[in-house]
Write a protein that holds these residues in place. Structure first.
Motif, PDB file in Angstrom:
ATOM      1  N   ALA A  30       0.830  -1.202   0.000  1.00  0.00           N
ATOM      2  CA  ALA A  30       0.000   0.000   0.000  1.00  0.00           C
ATOM      3  C   ALA A  30       0.866   1.254   0.000  1.00  0.00           C
ATOM      4  N   ASP A  31       0.387   2.281  -0.696  1.00  0.00           N
ATOM      5  CA  ASP A  31       1.055   3.571  -0.660  1.00  0.00           C
ATOM      6  C   ASP A  31       0.634   4.290   0.610  1.00  0.00           C
ATOM      7  N   VAL A  32       1.605   4.808   1.324  1.00  0.00           N
ATOM      8  CA  VAL A  32       1.337   5.558   2.537  1.00  0.00           C
ATOM      9  C   VAL A  32       1.958   6.935   2.361  1.00  0.00           C
ATOM     10  N   ARG A  33       1.186   7.951   2.636  1.00  0.00           N
ATOM     11  CA  ARG A  33       1.687   9.320   2.526  1.00  0.00           C
ATOM     12  C   ARG A  33       2.414   9.683   3.824  1.00  0.00           C
ATOM     13  N   VAL A  34       3.633  10.212   3.654  1.00  0.00           N
ATOM     14  CA  VAL A  34       4.416  10.657   4.798  1.00  0.00           C
ATOM     15  C   VAL A  34       4.912  12.059   4.492  1.00  0.00           C
ATOM     16  N   LEU A  48      -2.497   7.266   7.573  1.00  0.00           N
ATOM     17  CA  LEU A  48      -2.967   5.895   7.401  1.00  0.00           C
ATOM     18  C   LEU A  48      -4.362   5.812   6.801  1.00  0.00           C
ATOM     19  N   ALA A  49      -5.061   6.933   6.721  1.00  0.00           N
ATOM     20  CA  ALA A  49      -6.385   6.958   6.098  1.00  0.00           C
ATOM     21  C   ALA A  49      -6.201   6.990   4.579  1.00  0.00           C
ATOM     22  N   GLU A  50      -7.237   6.602   3.853  1.00  0.00           N
ATOM     23  CA  GLU A  50      -7.181   6.635   2.392  1.00  0.00           C
ATOM     24  C   GLU A  50      -6.867   8.054   1.932  1.00  0.00           C
ATOM     25  N   PRO A  51      -5.963   8.197   0.954  1.00  0.00           N
ATOM     26  CA  PRO A  51      -5.531   9.531   0.514  1.00  0.00           C
ATOM     27  C   PRO A  51      -6.672  10.454   0.089  1.00  0.00           C
TER      28      PRO A  51
END
Length: 81
Positions: free
Chosen positions: A2-6, A19-22
């Motif tokens: 999964a892609d995770v935005r940081v 961790l929520a959907e983008p």
């Protein structure tokens, strides 16, 4: 995987792991701070209205997260923009 935005702001040395959907506009309903004495810094866990973990805020991120992760983050400070 999964892609995770940081995101990372070097100016304040803070990172946020989403961790929520983008595309979801989820708001934090409550925050749980981890004990700064035990981890030598502050880590906050954000939860939504249904008590699902939606994000992790890491203060003093440069001492808590691996350098490769910080290099790959979306930068919020002007140095990385």
């Amino acid at each position: 995987m999964a892609d995770v935005r940081v995101t990372y702001d070097k100016t304040v040395d803070a990172a946020y792991i989403y961790l929520a959907e983008p595309q979801a506009r989820v708001k934090s309903a409550r925050m749980y701070p981890c004990d700064p004495v035990d981890v030598a810094g502050m880590i906050n866990l954000d939860f939504d209205e249904q008590c699902r973990l939606i994000g992790i805020e890491v203060l003093r991120a440069s001492s808590k997260l691996p350098e490769y992760l910080l290099q790959a983050t979306e930068r919020l400070d002007t140095e990385g923009a």
